[in-house]
Design an enzyme around this catalytic site. Structure first.
Site, short mmCIF file in Angstrom:
data_model
loop_
_atom_site.label_atom_id
_atom_site.label_comp_id
_atom_site.label_asym_id
_atom_site.label_seq_id
_atom_site.Cartn_x
_atom_site.Cartn_y
_atom_site.Cartn_z
N HIS A 169 -37.55 -52.25 -93.22
CA HIS A 169 -36.51 -51.42 -92.61
C HIS A 169 -35.12 -52.02 -92.74
O HIS A 169 -34.13 -51.33 -92.47
CB HIS A 169 -36.81 -51.20 -91.12
CG HIS A 169 -38.02 -50.37 -90.84
ND1 HIS A 169 -38.18 -49.10 -91.32
CD2 HIS A 169 -39.14 -50.64 -90.12
CE1 HIS A 169 -39.35 -48.61 -90.92
NE2 HIS A 169 -39.95 -49.53 -90.19
N ASP A 205 -46.89 -48.84 -95.58
CA ASP A 205 -46.71 -48.89 -94.13
C ASP A 205 -46.60 -47.47 -93.57
O ASP A 205 -46.15 -46.56 -94.27
CB ASP A 205 -45.43 -49.67 -93.83
CG ASP A 205 -45.26 -50.04 -92.37
OD1 ASP A 205 -45.52 -51.20 -92.02
OD2 ASP A 205 -44.85 -49.16 -91.57
N HIS A 207 -44.55 -46.37 -91.43
CA HIS A 207 -43.14 -46.00 -91.27
C HIS A 207 -42.40 -46.16 -92.58
O HIS A 207 -42.56 -47.16 -93.28
CB HIS A 207 -42.49 -46.85 -90.17
CG HIS A 207 -43.21 -46.76 -88.87
ND1 HIS A 207 -44.14 -47.69 -88.47
CD2 HIS A 207 -43.14 -45.84 -87.88
CE1 HIS A 207 -44.62 -47.35 -87.28
NE2 HIS A 207 -44.03 -46.23 -86.91
N ASP A 294 -50.35 -50.33 -90.16
CA ASP A 294 -50.20 -49.47 -89.00
C ASP A 294 -50.62 -48.04 -89.31
O ASP A 294 -50.45 -47.14 -88.48
CB ASP A 294 -48.77 -49.51 -88.45
CG ASP A 294 -47.70 -49.44 -89.52
OD1 ASP A 294 -48.05 -49.33 -90.71
OD2 ASP A 294 -46.51 -49.52 -89.17
#
Length: 351
Positions: A169, A205, A207, A294
């Site tokens: 991120h 991931d 996200h 995740d």
């Protein structure tokens, strides 16, 4: 497989993050990495090493100098404002948006904190800079070994950067999503700096890796492929749509697969195969995998439904690309299962 382990990751240990107007305990905790290490001790799949230091100049290949300077001195500035701050993590509270200026560096600490961040859920702690820099070293060292193996033809073909805080991120000059330095992007750039011409990033991931996308969005020497929760409903919300295909020289070199909450392995795997097909067409010379687990059905802050056994197939699918590969540890917040899920990917890959 060489595994570069961050021995000081525990120095970054956030107390709280802001969520829906309340301070709640952080989901990104040292135990995440410790569980992976424990599983690697149970199922040894490679050689554990600790990285040496990397220079600021190497970090500047991806991140701006003023951002790095801020991270390096932020905790001391925070405590200098009030000695009582030593017992409180620093969180941003104001951000420059839309027509606000970003070019002028404010003198005010809170303003600079906001300038270099995009959420209030990423606490900056006394050990953040030390831990993040050591994590970047893990990724850079993994990429160096991979590049040397490619050049020699008989050296390391696969490596794993096992570190936290995660990185995908983080942008060139901002942090958020628990990330401060973009480890995957640093690995990619290291490979390019050591002679490769085309490197692919596969981000699995839950996200979207908004930082990685933004770093390479206008470049055609890096193909970024991401499978993630639909940003219309899932964090980080403001990037990750399917129509984001790159810009300028990078047009066509960014590929997003946003998937709805509740997606199970069959649909997720179909997207993975499409992403791997694109990587083959790109004729990548090496692959960097942002390995977040995740996507697991029990993850407390995500929404896919992959099972532990599915991660063996994930590893097998990535191995079928037949590329020198550097894995970089990202998310996964069902802490007790993180280790098994990560090591299943590596085992399926054939580490």
């Amino acid at each position: 497989m060489l595994i570069f382990h961050n021995p000081v990751h525990h120095l970054h240990q956030g107390r709280h993050e802001m969520f829906r107007g309340r301070l709640v305990p952080c989901h990104e905790v040292p135990d995440r990495l410790d569980h992976v290490l424990a599983e690697l001790q149970r199922r040894p799949l490679g050689v554990l090493q600790t990285p040496g230091e990397v220079s600021i100049a190497e970090l500047e290949r991806i991140h701006s100098r003023r951002y790095l300077d801020f991270l390096a001195g932020a905790w001391d500035e925070w405590v200098a404002l009030d000695p009582a701050n030593a017992d409180i993590d620093a969180l941003p509270s104001v951000w420059p948006t839309r027509s606000f200026r970003h070019d002028v560096l404010p003198d005010n600490f809170a303003a600079r904190m906001g300038l270099f961040s995009f959420d209030a859920g990423t606490p900056l702690t006394a050990g953040t800079w030390t831990a993040a820099r050591a994590g970047a070293a893990c990724a850079i060292m993994a990429a160096r070994e991979l590049a040397a193996g490619i050049a020699n033809g008989d050296g390391t073909r696969h490596a794993f950067a096992l570190s936290r805080p995660p990185g995908h991120h983080a942008g060139a000059d901002f942090f958020g999503g628990y990330c401060f330095l973009n480890n995957a992007a640093l690995a990619v750039q290291t490979l390019l700096d050591r002679g490769l011409q085309r490197v692919a990033v596969l981000d699995v991931d839950y996200h979207h890796g908004n930082g990685t996308q933004s770093i390479f969005y206008e470049r055609n020497d890096v193909l970024t492929v991401s499978l993630h929760g639909d940003p219309r409903t899932e964090y980080p919300f403001f990037l990750g749509h399917a129509d984001e295909r790159g810009a300028g020289a990078g047009l066509g070199y960014n590929l997003n697969f946003p998937l709805p909450r509740g997606t199970g392995f069959p649909a997720w795997n179909k997207a993975l195969q499409s992403g791997l097909d694109a990587i083959r067409r790109f004729d990548a010379q090496a692959l960097v995998v942002s390995l977040g687990v995740d996507t697991f059905e029990g993850d407390p802050i995500s929404g896919f439904a992959l099972r532990t056994v599915d991660y063996l197939q994930v590893g097998q699918a990535i191995a079928a690309a037949n590329l020198p590969t550097a894995f970089v540890f990202e998310g996964g917040y069902a802490v007790a299962e993180v280790g098994v899920n990560v090591v299943n990917v590596l085992e399926g890959f054939g580490a």
